[in-house]
Design an enzyme around this catalytic site. Structure first.
Site, PDB file in Angstrom:
ATOM      1  N   GLY A  70      27.305  87.354  88.950  1.00 50.43           N
ATOM      2  CA  GLY A  70      26.856  86.367  87.968  1.00 50.43           C
ATOM      3  C   GLY A  70      26.396  85.062  88.601  1.00 50.43           C
ATOM      4  N   GLY A 117      25.448  82.300  86.960  1.00 52.88           N
ATOM      5  CA  GLY A 117      25.455  81.239  85.943  1.00 52.88           C
ATOM      6  C   GLY A 117      26.016  79.963  86.552  1.00 52.88           C
ATOM      7  N   PHE A 118      26.478  79.057  85.704  1.00 49.32           N
ATOM      8  CA  PHE A 118      27.003  77.781  86.202  1.00 49.32           C
ATOM      9  C   PHE A 118      28.135  77.991  87.202  1.00 49.32           C
ATOM     10  CE2 PHE A 118      25.042  76.165  82.290  1.00 49.32           C
ATOM     11  CZ  PHE A 118      24.373  75.084  82.818  1.00 49.32           C
ATOM     12  N   VAL A 128      25.715  94.956  87.290  1.00 53.78           N
ATOM     13  CA  VAL A 128      26.978  95.539  87.759  1.00 53.78           C
ATOM     14  C   VAL A 128      27.574  96.341  86.603  1.00 53.78           C
ATOM     15  CG1 VAL A 128      29.279  95.059  88.642  1.00 53.78           C
ATOM     16  CG2 VAL A 128      27.329  93.723  89.444  1.00 53.78           C
ATOM     17  N   GLU A 144      21.939  71.876  67.225  1.00 54.45           N
ATOM     18  CA  GLU A 144      20.777  71.467  68.024  1.00 54.45           C
ATOM     19  C   GLU A 144      19.527  72.251  67.612  1.00 54.45           C
ATOM     20  OE1 GLU A 144      22.974  69.601  71.877  1.00 54.45           O
ATOM     21  OE2 GLU A 144      22.075  71.562  72.189  1.00 54.45           O
ATOM     22  N   ASP A 184      33.244  81.083  81.875  1.00 56.50           N
ATOM     23  CA  ASP A 184      33.510  81.571  80.512  1.00 56.50           C
ATOM     24  C   ASP A 184      34.359  82.836  80.481  1.00 56.50           C
ATOM     25  OD1 ASP A 184      32.048  79.585  79.346  1.00 56.50           O
ATOM     26  OD2 ASP A 184      30.472  80.864  78.531  1.00 56.50           O
ATOM     27  N   ALA A 219      29.907  74.417  80.047  1.00 59.29           N
ATOM     28  CA  ALA A 219      29.456  74.406  81.440  1.00 59.29           C
ATOM     29  C   ALA A 219      30.448  73.742  82.413  1.00 59.29           C
ATOM     30  CB  ALA A 219      28.093  73.718  81.522  1.00 59.29           C
ATOM     31  N   GLN A 220      31.086  72.650  82.000  1.00 56.64           N
ATOM     32  CA  GLN A 220      31.910  71.893  82.948  1.00 56.64           C
ATOM     33  C   GLN A 220      33.067  72.700  83.557  1.00 56.64           C
ATOM     34  OE1 GLN A 220      31.918  69.221  84.848  1.00 56.64           O
ATOM     35  NE2 GLN A 220      29.818  68.932  84.199  1.00 56.64           N
TER      36      GLN A 220
HETATM   37  C1  LIG Z   1      22.482  78.497  73.567  1.00 57.49           C
HETATM   38  C2  LIG Z   1      23.614  77.910  74.356  1.00 57.49           C
HETATM   39  C3  LIG Z   1      23.765  76.542  74.416  1.00 57.49           C
HETATM   40  C4  LIG Z   1      24.803  75.971  75.135  1.00 57.49           C
HETATM   41  N1  LIG Z   1      24.908  74.608  75.188  1.00 57.49           N
HETATM   42  C5  LIG Z   1      25.856  74.057  75.949  1.00 57.49           C
HETATM   43  C6  LIG Z   1      25.932  72.651  76.102  1.00 57.49           C
HETATM   44  O1  LIG Z   1      25.144  71.899  75.506  1.00 57.49           O
HETATM   45  N2  LIG Z   1      26.889  72.123  76.924  1.00 57.49           N
HETATM   46  C7  LIG Z   1      27.770  72.936  77.592  1.00 57.49           C
HETATM   47  O2  LIG Z   1      28.599  72.438  78.356  1.00 57.49           O
HETATM   48  N3  LIG Z   1      27.729  74.267  77.462  1.00 57.49           N
HETATM   49  C8  LIG Z   1      26.802  74.854  76.669  1.00 57.49           C
HETATM   50  N4  LIG Z   1      26.750  76.209  76.537  1.00 57.49           N
HETATM   51  C9  LIG Z   1      27.779  77.018  77.191  1.00 57.49           C
HETATM   52  C10 LIG Z   1      27.497  77.170  78.676  1.00 57.49           C
HETATM   53  O3  LIG Z   1      26.162  77.529  78.873  1.00 57.49           O
HETATM   54  C11 LIG Z   1      28.449  78.217  79.244  1.00 57.49           C
HETATM   55  O4  LIG Z   1      29.757  77.771  79.045  1.00 57.49           O
HETATM   56  C12 LIG Z   1      28.193  78.412  80.734  1.00 57.49           C
HETATM   57  O5  LIG Z   1      26.910  78.957  80.924  1.00 57.49           O
HETATM   58  C13 LIG Z   1      29.246  79.308  81.349  1.00 57.49           C
HETATM   59  O6  LIG Z   1      28.911  79.531  82.689  1.00 57.49           O
HETATM   60  P1  LIG Z   1      29.255  80.916  83.383  1.00 57.49           P
HETATM   61  O7  LIG Z   1      28.795  80.803  84.778  1.00 57.49           O
HETATM   62  O8  LIG Z   1      30.664  81.268  83.122  1.00 57.49           O
HETATM   63  O9  LIG Z   1      28.384  82.001  82.596  1.00 57.49           O
HETATM   64  P2  LIG Z   1      26.806  82.100  82.427  1.00 57.49           P
HETATM   65  O10 LIG Z   1      26.147  80.801  82.671  1.00 57.49           O
HETATM   66  O11 LIG Z   1      26.602  82.761  81.114  1.00 57.49           O
HETATM   67  O12 LIG Z   1      26.368  83.083  83.585  1.00 57.49           O
HETATM   68  C14 LIG Z   1      26.720  84.427  83.634  1.00 57.49           C
HETATM   69  C15 LIG Z   1      25.732  85.135  84.539  1.00 57.49           C
HETATM   70  O13 LIG Z   1      26.218  86.442  84.796  1.00 57.49           O
HETATM   71  C16 LIG Z   1      25.157  87.373  84.717  1.00 57.49           C
HETATM   72  N5  LIG Z   1      25.766  88.651  84.365  1.00 57.49           N
HETATM   73  C17 LIG Z   1      26.582  88.904  83.321  1.00 57.49           C
HETATM   74  N6  LIG Z   1      27.002  90.177  83.349  1.00 57.49           N
HETATM   75  C18 LIG Z   1      26.431  90.744  84.428  1.00 57.49           C
HETATM   76  C19 LIG Z   1      26.485  92.048  84.988  1.00 57.49           C
HETATM   77  N7  LIG Z   1      27.220  93.021  84.445  1.00 57.49           N
HETATM   78  N8  LIG Z   1      25.755  92.309  86.092  1.00 57.49           N
HETATM   79  C20 LIG Z   1      24.999  91.322  86.654  1.00 57.49           C
HETATM   80  N9  LIG Z   1      24.935  90.064  86.183  1.00 57.49           N
HETATM   81  C21 LIG Z   1      25.641  89.788  85.073  1.00 57.49           C
HETATM   82  C22 LIG Z   1      24.239  86.788  83.654  1.00 57.49           C
HETATM   83  O14 LIG Z   1      22.914  87.253  83.812  1.00 57.49           O
HETATM   84  C23 LIG Z   1      24.362  85.298  83.921  1.00 57.49           C
HETATM   85  O15 LIG Z   1      23.388  84.847  84.828  1.00 57.49           O
HETATM   86  C24 LIG Z   1      25.709  76.808  75.814  1.00 57.49           C
HETATM   87  C25 LIG Z   1      25.555  78.193  75.761  1.00 57.49           C
HETATM   88  C26 LIG Z   1      24.518  78.740  75.039  1.00 57.49           C
HETATM   89  C27 LIG Z   1      24.350  80.231  75.003  1.00 57.49           C
END
Ligand SMILES: Cc1cc2nc3c(=O)[nH]c(=O)nc-3n(C[C@H](O)[C@H](O)[C@H](O)COP(=O)(O)OP(=O)(O)OC[C@H]3O[C@@H](n4cnc5c(N)ncnc54)[C@H](O)[C@@H]3O)c2cc1C
Length: 435
Positions: free
Chosen positions: A15, A17-18, A83, A174, A305, A322-323
Site C-alpha cells: 500500500g 497511501g499516506f 496483493v 465537501e 486506516d 491522514a494524520q
Molecule cells: C474522499 C475522501 C476524503 C478524505 N478526506 C480527508 C481529509 O480531508 N482529511 C483527512 O485527514 N483524511 C481524509 N480522508 C481519509 C484519509 O484519506 C485516509 O485516512 C488515509 O488515506 C489513510 O491512509 P492509508 O495509508 O492508511 O490508506 P490509503 O491512503 O487508503 O492507502 C492504501 C493504499 O493501499 C493500496 N492497496 C489496498 N489494498 C491493496 C492490495 N490488496 N494490493 C495492493 N495495493 C493495495 C491502495 O491502492 C492505496 O494506495 C479522506 C478519505 C477519502 C476517501
C-alpha cells in the site's frame, strides 16, 4: 517479481497511501531492501478527490508516481500489483504479479467504502475512494446535465437535476458544497436552459447533525454554510435503498435521482491470510500493539486506516484520517532503525493536529484543540494545509494555480467528459452480454 535477493533484510510494504509512503520515504535511508507494492502506480491524495469529481482539479494534480519515491535509493523497489494473500508461516505474500518472500511485512492497505451490507446501494450508488471513481462521478454529473437539457420528459429532467448524497461526514459535506458551487457558478453560464432552482442538492445524514466527528460549533457553522449555498440538509434520515432511480429513506422522504453518491462510511481493507485473532472483525481492521505489530505476529506490522491501536485515549483506535497514517508510518521507520541496532522499540503516540472541512469558496470549519472557528480564515488555513501536504512541487504548483484561477473567474476548469461513465457502463454491459 524480479527483485534480487541480497544480504539486506527485506521489508515489503503493501500500500502506497499516506501510511505506506511516509514509511517508505524514511526506510529507504536504512540498510534494508524496501519493496513497495500497490495496485496503482501512484499515490492518491484522497482529501482532494472531491475536487476532481466536481471539475475543480485535474486528477494528475492529486496523484503522485510511486516510483518517484522508491527511485531515491538503490535498495528501493516498486511493483504494481494486487496483493491477494499472505502466507505468514512461510513469510510470503501472494499477488497477481507473483509471490514475494519477506523478512518484515507492513500492511498499509487502508480502507474501502462500507455499504453496511445494503446490496441495492452497493450496486447502484456512486462512491469515491480512488481517482477513477472520482472521474466517474465527474462524468456522471456532466452527462446528467447534458441529458437534462435535451430530455422532453419533465419527470426525467427533475431526476437528472436532483443530486443526492448520503452521509454528512467531511466527504459528504465537501462534495455537496462543491456541487452547489458548480450549480451556482458554472451551470448558469454553461447551461442557460437550466433554471438555478431546478438543480437540487440533497444531503442526507442518519445522525442529528452534519460533520458528526467534529465539534458542535463546526457542525453548526457547516450547516449554515451549506444552507447558504442552497444545499437541502435532511438530518436523522437513513437511506434504505436506491434502485438506480429512486432513493428511499426511513422517513417519508423519497427522492428521484440519477446521481446518488454514497459517502456514509468506510471499513478496513485487509488482505486474506492472517489468523482471525489478528482482526477486530467488526471494524475489518488489524489489531496492533503500541509498536504497530499485528496481534500474534512478530514480523508483521499494520499502519494507517487498516490498523486499530486501542489505548486509554483511543479505545476504538485512532480516527481513520491522514494524520495517524502519516505519523504511524514515520514512527515505524524509526522503530525499524532501532530494531536494526538491537534497541528497544518505542511506543507510538498520536499527536492530534486537529480536523477541518471546507464548504465551498471562502468557507471552512476548523477544530484545533480548544480553538474552533469557521469562515474565511478557516478556509485560508484549510487551503494552506492541503497545499502543504500535497506530495510533489508540481502538484502543489498546479493546484495552487487552479485554485487562484477558479477563485478569480468563478470557474471550474476541468469540466470535461473524457471517459463517459454511462457510455462506459453500457459498453461494459453489452460486452458481458456478448461473451
Ligand atoms: C474522499 C475522501 C476524503 C478524505 N478526506 C480527508 C481529509 O480531508 N482529511 C483527512 O485527514 N483524511 C481524509 N480522508 C481519509 C484519509 O484519506 C485516509 O485516512 C488515509 O488515506 C489513510 O491512509 P492509508 O495509508 O492508511 O490508506 P490509503 O491512503 O487508503 O492507502 C492504501 C493504499 O493501499 C493500496 N492497496 C489496498 N489494498 C491493496 C492490495 N490488496 N494490493 C495492493 N495495493 C493495495 C491502495 O491502492 C492505496 O494506495 C479522506 C478519505 C477519502 C476517501
Amino acid at each position: 517479481m524480479n527483485i534480487p535477493e541480497t544480504k539486506l533484510p527485506r521489508v515489503v510494504i503493501i500500500g502506497g497511501g499516506f501510511a505506506g509512503i511516509s514509511l517508505a520515504q524514511k526506510l529507504l535511508k536504512l540498510p534494508l531492501q524496501t519493496v513497495l507494492l500497490d495496485r496503482h502506480n501512484y499515490h492518491t491524495f484522497q482529501p482532494l478527490l472531491y475536487q476532481v469529481s466536481t471539475s475543480g482539479l485535474e486528477p494528475d494534480s492529486i496523484a503522485y508516481p510511486l516510483r518517484k519515491i522508491t527511485r531515491l535509493h538503490s535498495g528501493g523497489y516498486f511493483r504494481m500489483g494486487e496483493v491477494t494473500g499472505i502466507d505468514a508461516e512461510s513469510n510470503i505474500v501472494h499477488s497477481d504479479i507473483g509471490d514475494l518472500n519477506y523478512d518484515y511485512l507492513v500492511i498499509a492497505t487502508g480502507s474501502k467504502t462500507n455499504f453496511f451490507g445494503n446490496k441495492s446501494i452497493e450496486e447502484n450508488a456512486m462512491w469515491m475512494k480512488t481517482v477513477p471513481q472520482a472521474l466517474n462521478i465527474r462524468s456522471l454529473i456532466l452527462e446528467n446535465l447534458e441529458q437534462a437539457v435535451i430530455t422532453e420528459d419533465p419527470e426525467k429532467r427533475r431526476a437528472l437535476l436532483n443530486f443526492v448524497l448520503a452521509g454528512a461526514g467531511p466527504t459528504g459535506v465537501e462534495l455537496s458544497g462543491a456541487i452547489a458551487e458548480l450549480r451556482n457558478q458554472v451551470v448558469p453560464k454553461d447551461y442557460p436552459d437550466i433554471a438555478a432552482d431546478e438543480m437540487q442538492i440533497h444531503l442526507l445524514e442518519g445522525l442529528d447533525r452534519v460533520l458528526p466527528p467534529m465539534s458542535v460549533k463546526a457542525s453548526e457553522n457547516a450547516h449554515k454554510f451549506l444552507e447558504e449555498l442552497g444545499v437541502h440538509i435532511h438530518l436523522n434520515t437513513m437511506v434504505e435503498s436506491y434502485d438506480g432511480h429512486l432513493v428511499k429513506t426511513n422517513t417519508d422522504l423519497e427522492l428521484r435521482s440519477e446521481t446518488f453518491i454514497w459517502s456514509a462510511g468506510v471499513t478496513g481493507a485487509p488482505v486474506a491470510g492472517l489468523n482471525a485473532s489478528a482482526m477486530i472483525e467488526k471494524a475489518n481492521r488489524y489489531q496492533v500493539n503500541e509498536f504497530n505489530q499485528v496481534h500474534g505476529y512478530e514480523n508483521i506490522f499494520a499502519i494507517g486506516d487498516i490498523a486499530i491501536m486501542q489505548s486509554e485515549d483511543y479505545p476504538r483506535g485512532h480516527p481513520m484520517v491522514a494524520q495517524p497514517a502519516i505519523q504511524q508510518g514515520s514512527h515505524l521507520a524509526k522503530n525499524f532503525s532501532r530494531l536494526l541496532k538491537g534497541e528497544q522499540l518505542k511506543a507510538f503516540e498520536y499527536f492530534d493536529k486537529g480536523s477541518m472541512a471546507t464548504v465551498g469558496r471562502n468557507r471552512a470549519v476548523v477544530d484545533i484543540g480548544k480553538f474552533k472557528f469557521g469562515g474565511f480564515f478557516a478556509w485560508y488555513i484549510w487551503m494552506f494545509i492541503h497545499l502543504w501536504f500535497l506530495i510533489g512541487f508540481r502538484n502543489r504548483f498546479v493546484t495552487f494555480f487552479n485554485w487562484v484561477y477558479n477563485y478569480i473567474n468563478y470557474d471550474k476548469a476541468a469540466r470535461l467528459i473524457i471517459r463517459p461513465f454511462k457510455g462506459f457502463k453500457i459498453a461494459m454491459e453489452n460486452n458481458q452480454k456478448k461473451s
